[in-house]
Design an enzyme around this catalytic site. Structure first.
Site, PDB file in Angstrom:
ATOM      1  N   GLY A 157      52.593  40.259  97.885  1.00 43.96           N
ATOM      2  CA  GLY A 157      52.720  40.117  96.434  1.00 43.96           C
ATOM      3  C   GLY A 157      51.980  38.953  95.807  1.00 43.96           C
ATOM      4  O   GLY A 157      52.328  38.535  94.697  1.00 43.96           O
ATOM      5  N   SER A 158      50.913  38.457  96.458  1.00 40.55           N
ATOM      6  CA  SER A 158      50.210  37.327  95.837  1.00 40.55           C
ATOM      7  C   SER A 158      49.477  37.760  94.563  1.00 40.55           C
ATOM      8  O   SER A 158      49.365  36.987  93.610  1.00 40.55           O
ATOM      9  CB  SER A 158      49.250  36.658  96.829  1.00 40.55           C
ATOM     10  OG  SER A 158      48.193  37.522  97.156  1.00 40.55           O
ATOM     11  N   ASN A 159      48.995  38.996  94.527  1.00 42.33           N
ATOM     12  CA  ASN A 159      48.376  39.496  93.284  1.00 42.33           C
ATOM     13  C   ASN A 159      49.425  39.667  92.191  1.00 42.33           C
ATOM     14  O   ASN A 159      49.167  39.374  91.023  1.00 42.33           O
ATOM     15  CB  ASN A 159      47.637  40.810  93.532  1.00 42.33           C
ATOM     16  CG  ASN A 159      46.248  40.595  94.100  1.00 42.33           C
ATOM     17  OD1 ASN A 159      45.374  40.109  93.404  1.00 42.33           O
ATOM     18  ND2 ASN A 159      46.065  40.916  95.375  1.00 42.33           N
ATOM     19  N   GLU A 217      40.407  37.898  94.044  1.00 41.54           N
ATOM     20  CA  GLU A 217      41.311  38.957  93.554  1.00 41.54           C
ATOM     21  C   GLU A 217      42.236  38.391  92.474  1.00 41.54           C
ATOM     22  O   GLU A 217      42.421  38.991  91.413  1.00 41.54           O
ATOM     23  CB  GLU A 217      42.151  39.512  94.709  1.00 41.54           C
ATOM     24  CG  GLU A 217      41.355  40.289  95.730  1.00 41.54           C
ATOM     25  CD  GLU A 217      42.249  40.920  96.792  1.00 41.54           C
ATOM     26  OE1 GLU A 217      43.313  41.445  96.462  1.00 41.54           O
ATOM     27  OE2 GLU A 217      41.872  40.881  97.984  1.00 41.54           O
ATOM     28  N   HIS A 234      40.924  46.186  94.939  1.00 35.43           N
ATOM     29  CA  HIS A 234      40.474  46.522  96.293  1.00 35.43           C
ATOM     30  C   HIS A 234      39.593  45.386  96.822  1.00 35.43           C
ATOM     31  O   HIS A 234      38.698  44.918  96.120  1.00 35.43           O
ATOM     32  CB  HIS A 234      39.689  47.838  96.257  1.00 35.43           C
ATOM     33  CG  HIS A 234      39.300  48.310  97.619  1.00 35.43           C
ATOM     34  ND1 HIS A 234      40.212  48.850  98.497  1.00 35.43           N
ATOM     35  CD2 HIS A 234      38.121  48.296  98.272  1.00 35.43           C
ATOM     36  CE1 HIS A 234      39.598  49.153  99.626  1.00 35.43           C
ATOM     37  NE2 HIS A 234      38.333  48.828  99.518  1.00 35.43           N
ATOM     38  N   ARG A 252      56.432  61.209 100.191  1.00 37.78           N
ATOM     39  CA  ARG A 252      55.651  60.861  99.001  1.00 37.78           C
ATOM     40  C   ARG A 252      56.303  61.442  97.750  1.00 37.78           C
ATOM     41  O   ARG A 252      56.413  60.780  96.737  1.00 37.78           O
ATOM     42  CB  ARG A 252      54.214  61.355  99.150  1.00 37.78           C
ATOM     43  CG  ARG A 252      53.386  61.014  97.930  1.00 37.78           C
ATOM     44  CD  ARG A 252      51.936  60.869  98.260  1.00 37.78           C
ATOM     45  NE  ARG A 252      51.289  62.167  98.270  1.00 37.78           N
ATOM     46  CZ  ARG A 252      49.965  62.315  98.389  1.00 37.78           C
ATOM     47  NH1 ARG A 252      49.183  61.256  98.521  1.00 37.78           N
ATOM     48  NH2 ARG A 252      49.440  63.512  98.390  1.00 37.78           N
ATOM     49  N   ASN A 283      43.782  49.589  90.194  1.00 41.22           N
ATOM     50  CA  ASN A 283      44.008  49.095  91.551  1.00 41.22           C
ATOM     51  C   ASN A 283      43.048  47.953  91.841  1.00 41.22           C
ATOM     52  O   ASN A 283      41.951  47.897  91.283  1.00 41.22           O
ATOM     53  CB  ASN A 283      43.760  50.233  92.561  1.00 41.22           C
ATOM     54  CG  ASN A 283      44.020  49.792  93.990  1.00 41.22           C
ATOM     55  OD1 ASN A 283      44.974  49.060  94.268  1.00 41.22           O
ATOM     56  ND2 ASN A 283      43.165  50.220  94.921  1.00 41.22           N
ATOM     57  N   ILE A 336      48.997  56.104  99.091  1.00 45.57           N
ATOM     58  CA  ILE A 336      48.056  56.805  98.207  1.00 45.57           C
ATOM     59  C   ILE A 336      48.849  57.700  97.259  1.00 45.57           C
ATOM     60  O   ILE A 336      49.689  58.491  97.703  1.00 45.57           O
ATOM     61  CB  ILE A 336      47.049  57.620  99.046  1.00 45.57           C
ATOM     62  CG1 ILE A 336      46.200  56.653  99.883  1.00 45.57           C
ATOM     63  CG2 ILE A 336      46.158  58.478  98.151  1.00 45.57           C
ATOM     64  CD1 ILE A 336      45.305  57.322 100.896  1.00 45.57           C
ATOM     65  N   LEU A 337      48.588  57.547  95.965  1.00 41.51           N
ATOM     66  CA  LEU A 337      49.317  58.345  94.971  1.00 41.51           C
ATOM     67  C   LEU A 337      48.712  59.751  94.882  1.00 41.51           C
ATOM     68  O   LEU A 337      47.492  59.916  94.937  1.00 41.51           O
ATOM     69  CB  LEU A 337      49.261  57.659  93.608  1.00 41.51           C
ATOM     70  CG  LEU A 337      49.994  56.311  93.533  1.00 41.51           C
ATOM     71  CD1 LEU A 337      49.663  55.600  92.227  1.00 41.51           C
ATOM     72  CD2 LEU A 337      51.504  56.490  93.687  1.00 41.51           C
ATOM     73  N   MET A 368      50.261  49.971  99.442  1.00 39.23           N
ATOM     74  CA  MET A 368      49.550  50.541 100.586  1.00 39.23           C
ATOM     75  C   MET A 368      49.774  52.048 100.775  1.00 39.23           C
ATOM     76  O   MET A 368      49.621  52.562 101.883  1.00 39.23           O
ATOM     77  CB  MET A 368      49.927  49.775 101.865  1.00 39.23           C
ATOM     78  CG  MET A 368      49.621  48.287 101.793  1.00 39.23           C
ATOM     79  SD  MET A 368      47.941  47.908 101.228  1.00 39.23           S
ATOM     80  CE  MET A 368      47.039  48.206 102.740  1.00 39.23           C
ATOM     81  N   SER A 374      37.103  44.286  93.805  1.00 37.41           N
ATOM     82  CA  SER A 374      36.867  45.191  92.673  1.00 37.41           C
ATOM     83  C   SER A 374      38.196  45.633  92.080  1.00 37.41           C
ATOM     84  O   SER A 374      39.134  45.938  92.820  1.00 37.41           O
ATOM     85  CB  SER A 374      36.143  46.470  93.129  1.00 37.41           C
ATOM     86  OG  SER A 374      35.043  46.185  93.949  1.00 37.41           O
ATOM     87  N   ASP A 388      39.986  54.943  96.212  1.00 34.19           N
ATOM     88  CA  ASP A 388      39.132  53.815  95.810  1.00 34.19           C
ATOM     89  C   ASP A 388      37.830  54.259  95.137  1.00 34.19           C
ATOM     90  O   ASP A 388      36.763  53.651  95.344  1.00 34.19           O
ATOM     91  CB  ASP A 388      38.807  52.934  97.047  1.00 34.19           C
ATOM     92  CG  ASP A 388      40.066  52.373  97.700  1.00 34.19           C
ATOM     93  OD1 ASP A 388      41.018  52.086  96.969  1.00 34.19           O
ATOM     94  OD2 ASP A 388      40.094  52.241  98.933  1.00 34.19           O
TER      95      ASP A 388
HETATM   96  C1  GRF Z   1      45.035  42.453  98.844  1.00 33.44           C
HETATM   97  O1  GRF Z   1      43.917  42.012  99.545  1.00 33.44           O
HETATM   98  C2  GRF Z   1      44.750  43.764  98.147  1.00 33.44           C
HETATM   99  O2  GRF Z   1      43.470  43.854  97.637  1.00 33.44           O
HETATM  100  C3  GRF Z   1      44.915  44.701  99.321  1.00 33.44           C
HETATM  101  O3  GRF Z   1      46.042  44.217 100.002  1.00 33.44           O
HETATM  102  C4  GRF Z   1      46.175  42.819  99.787  1.00 33.44           C
HETATM  103  C5  GRF Z   1      47.512  42.603  99.189  1.00 33.44           C
HETATM  104  O4  GRF Z   1      47.796  41.276  98.956  1.00 33.44           O
HETATM  105  N1  GRF Z   1      44.970  46.073  98.892  1.00 33.44           N
HETATM  106  P1  GRF Z   1      49.064  40.826  98.063  1.00 33.44           P
HETATM  107  O5  GRF Z   1      50.252  41.696  98.486  1.00 33.44           O
HETATM  108  O6  GRF Z   1      48.720  41.017  96.629  1.00 33.44           O
HETATM  109  O7  GRF Z   1      49.274  39.397  98.432  1.00 33.44           O
END
Ligand code: GRF
Length: 192
Positions: free
Chosen positions: A18-20, A177, A112, A68, A110, A95-96, A93, A139, A148
Site C-alpha cells: 500500500g505505499s502507492n 510511482e 505499472h 473473481r 492503474n 485482473i478485473l 494484483m 506508467s 496493462d
Molecule cells: C508497485 O510497484 C505497483 O506498481 C505494482 O505493485 C507494487 C505495489 O506496491 N503493481 P504498493 O502496494 O503500492 O506499495
C-alpha cells in the site's frame, strides 16, 4: 447536497503493502486536491496497506477472493453505493474482468512499474535488467480488458545504472510511482 463539492470521489483497490495508496492519501489531503479518497478495497484481508486507510479514517473493505465473480460483484455494490467517480488500482494484483469494467462504467486507472508498452505483467525489473535496458520507469494507464494495455496517462523514466540490481531498481521505480500517480490522476481528471 454534495458532500465533497468539486471533488471527484475515488476508490482504491490494493492487495498488499500500500505505499502507492499512502502517497495518494497524502496528495488527497492537500487543500486544493481535486479528489477525495472515499474508500479502499483489498482482496487480501491481511494487506499491510489497509493500515493507511485506518490511520486516515478512510472506509476500508476486505473482500475475500473466493472467486473473481464473488469479489467483483461485492465490490461493484460498494462502488455504486458510494457513487464512486474513479477507481484507482494501486498494487492490486488481480485482473478485473471485462464485465466488471462494463458494469462499473466509470474510468479505472492503474500504475505499472515499467515503461509501457514494454513489460506488461509481472517481473518488470528483472526483464529490464536482463535485456540491458538503459531506462526503466513507471506508467499510469487506463484499464481496459487487455492486461496493462489501456491508454497511457503519464510516464516517467529513470536511468538504469550498471550497479543496479532488481532490488535497487524496484526501489527507484517506486519513488517515481509515488510521484506520478497523484499527478496522473489530476491530469486525467482535468482532461475528462
Ligand atoms: C508497485 O510497484 C505497483 O506498481 C505494482 O505493485 C507494487 C505495489 O506496491 N503493481 P504498493 O502496494 O503500492 O506499495
Amino acid at each position: 447536497m454534495e458532500k465533497y463539492p468539486g471533488k471527484k470521489k475515488i476508490a482504491i483497490f490494493i492487495s498488499g503493502r500500500g505505499s502507492n495508496l499512502k502517497s495518494l492519501i497524502k496528495s488527497s489531503k492537500r487543500k486544493n486536491s481535486l479528489f477525495k479518497i472515499i474508500l479502499v478495497i483489498s482482496n487480501n484481508l491481511d494487506a499491510p496497506g489497509l493500515k493507511y486507510a485506518t490511520k486516515s479514517k478512510i472506509k476500508k473493505f476486505g473482500i475475500r477472493y473466493k472467486s473473481r465473480s464473488y469479489f467483483e460483484s461485492q465490490s461493484i455494490k460498494i462502488l455504486k453505493r458510494y457513487k464512486i467517480d474513479l477507481l484507482c488500482l494501486a498494487g492490486f494484483m488481480k485482473i478485473l474482468s471485462g464485465s466488471f469494467i462494463k458494469k462499473f462504467s466509470k474510468p479505472i486507472l492503474n500504475i505499472h512499474p515499467s515503461l509501457l508498452p514494454k513489460y506488461k505483467g509481472l517481473n518488470t525489473h528483472l526483464r529490464a535488467i536482463k535485456n540491458k535496458d538503459k531506462f526503466a520507469g513507471a506508467s499510469v494507464h487506463k484499464v481496459n480488458q487487455r492486461l496493462d494495455s489501456g491508454k497511457i496517462i503519464l510516464q516517467k523514466k529513470i536511468k538504469i545504472l550498471k550497479k543496479d540490481n532488481i532490488k535497487s531498481l524496484k526501489r527507484k521505480v517506486l519513488v517515481i510511482e509515488h510521484e506520478i500517480y497523484p499527478k496522473a490522476i489530476v491530469k486525467f481528471l482535468t482532461n475528462l
